[in-house]
Design an enzyme around this catalytic site. Sequence first.
Site, PDB file in Angstrom:
ATOM      1  N   SER A 290       0.845  -1.195   0.000  1.00  0.00           N
ATOM      2  CA  SER A 290       0.000   0.000   0.000  1.00  0.00           C
ATOM      3  C   SER A 290       0.880   1.244   0.000  1.00  0.00           C
ATOM      4  CB  SER A 290      -0.895   0.021   1.232  1.00  0.00           C
ATOM      5  OG  SER A 290      -0.106   0.049   2.408  1.00  0.00           O
ATOM      6  N   ASP A 291       0.335   2.334  -0.486  1.00  0.00           N
ATOM      7  CA  ASP A 291       1.005   3.607  -0.256  1.00  0.00           C
ATOM      8  C   ASP A 291       0.901   3.904   1.244  1.00  0.00           C
ATOM      9  OD1 ASP A 291       2.336   6.002  -0.488  1.00  0.00           O
ATOM     10  OD2 ASP A 291       1.161   6.730  -2.182  1.00  0.00           O
TER      11      ASP A 291
END
Length: 751
Positions: A290-291
Amino acid sequence: MTVPRKIGLIAACALGGLMASPAFAQEPAPAPTRQELAGKPWMNTHLSAAERTQLVLKEMTQEEKLRLVMGYFGTDLDGKHYKRPKESLHQSAGFVYGIPRLGIPNQWQTDAGVGVASQRGPNVRERTSLPSGMNTAATWNPEVGFAGGAMIGAEARSSGFNEMLAGGVNLVREPRNGRNFEYGGEDPLLAGTIVGAQIKGIQSNHIISTLKHYALNDQETGRNFLNVEVDDAAARMSDLLAFQIANEQGQPGSVMCSYNRVDGIYACENPYLLNEVLKGDWGFKGFVMSDWGATHSTVQAANNGLDQQSGVPFDKSRYFGDALGEAVANGWVPQKRLDDMAGRVLYAMFEHKLIDDPVTGPKNNIDFAAHAKVTQNDAEEGMVLLKNDNALLPIKTGLKKIAIIGSHADVGVLSGGGSSQVYPVGGMAVKGLGPDSFPGPTVYFPSSPLKAIQARAGGAQVTFNDGSDPAAAARLAASSDLVIVFAHQWTAEAFDVPNLSLPDNQDALIAAVAKANPHTAVVLETGGAVLMPWLKDVGAVLEAWYPGTSGGEAIGRVLFGEVNPSGHLPITFPASEQQLPRPVLDGDPKKPELRFDVNYSEGAAVGYKWFDLKGLKPLFPFGYGLSYTSFSYDGLAAHWADGQLTVSFTIKNTGAVAGKDVAQVYVASPKGSWEAPKRLGAFQKLALKPGESRKVSVKVDPRLLAMYQSKDKTWKIAGGEYQVTVARSALDPQASVAVKLPATTVDVNGK
Ligand code: BGC
């Protein structure tokens, strides 16, 4: 300037005491040596990465599997109850614990696409920076992309990192996007090819690179909450195609899902983006991280395709910590899926040799002088000469007085800001520039254009004026033979520019100077397109983007003709914001938590395709770029054989100096049945001596001749007569030929 901070930090800290200490007991026994591990079945290098993954997975406890999918932030957040894991590298982006007893190393993750970045603070790493991603795209040269990737990957490795969060390929749909400088422009073929080459270069160092931000994360305003509405087929022919091509060509070990929502669902828990398109249709075997702050759930995220939560404490919870263990125990997330999540991380580590050729801590062995040449070459090939009336450039010998004005050109060159910020060797050229919090500070690299110009100016007197007083600058201009005005636009992560005008009254400065002396050349240091109300009044314009560590020297060499400019625009420069699909940017920078939709009603007609479709005349078209020499094209032929369109032609350097040309092949459908009149089908950059000619032959990817069909996941080429054009920009055709193509269908991957 007030800018939104990374989402979730405040919320996470309010939970109190988010510590980075792992949720597992420390290793009971000392880790085995490499010799001791050598006989283990998963260490057998004759087996495939997939086989080795299955072998080691069998040995792993549940806790060890969970360990691989939980990522920490590698930077202390002072006073916010967050301490980075002690095994992480200071001021770094990410860290994931390994499994020493099985020979699985920690993951040390660093930003980003132009080099080894540091999170802001007093103790930053000083490293080599490439020019912006936009500049590298403007080279239209995958070899330059690879070389730059190989260089920054080597610095990452020498700095103790085995994963780079590099490979930004979001299409430039929104010219005001603050992160366009990190990306590869507006065309899926060009962006995918250049970014793919860069990823390949990075991974040639036996480390992992990360394709990002997947997907449709095309503006910073409201990035954490906005929702992109786009039709599947349109996305597959534009933004997703850029990712698809970069994935095919770069084979990244990981992909980073983005902050935004797509069709109502967060990208990091979006089954369409992650399970269906990326892992299903494209067969991506690595892992999705994920960011930082983009994970929003445990069960949904895990089941819908997220493999690793990154950057605690930016999320509201440790979704992939104990909560994931419980979700598996309760059957909400199948055990098979956790095995797949951990297995994907392991697969990427085996495939890219993080296990066989482990990084062994930071070393002091970077050859900065050699790396400065690599970035200089990138800068020199990516600068775009936009205007050059009466051959004002290259600068002639015999001038008496040259004036250099503005943008700290006496000491350095600008860089783009945010998480990708690389800090220069030798310190920042201009100290004390804001913003005081992320994404600041504004960083100038200490590579002085003034010095580079002085060194080449012969007997001319070269005088600098800082440009703060347009009247004083104009007086200097009036008494000079030649004026070079430097203008800048700082762009950065976390905010978009309010409009495409140069900030800080620079248009007035340029206008005043040009009025005083028409022998004025403008050098732009910008993240992307800007408006130029003074264009007709100046003699020359050189777009130098953010030119990186050796930018001053590169600018000097191009201005004096030691290097013949060969960059071509990877984006359209609009004549006004009114020409854009969304003349006003969606969202409200003052309300970062606003939830709103961005409707991509232009579909796949991004950039020049939109301008073609609407018959709009841009300031400068996609693909545009001048040279100090000239080229001619001859013998254009196109033929279809074995399901493949091949286009050939001869290019000749018809001028007096050596130069590089970018031949662009555009293709157009029979009845104008595409999203726009034409598409870039292929391109080739090549170097030619004066008088030299060479035959070029390029193949057009069948997807670029087809329309994507959502219902059966195929690309269909309609039978009929297509126009093939070789051009020097989207609006500068040199020759066209018609070719008949039979109706053809290829699969979702163009095969
Ligand atoms: C950015 C990513 C970056 C990450 C880690 C995020 O804010 O969007 O591009 O890799 O931070 O620093």
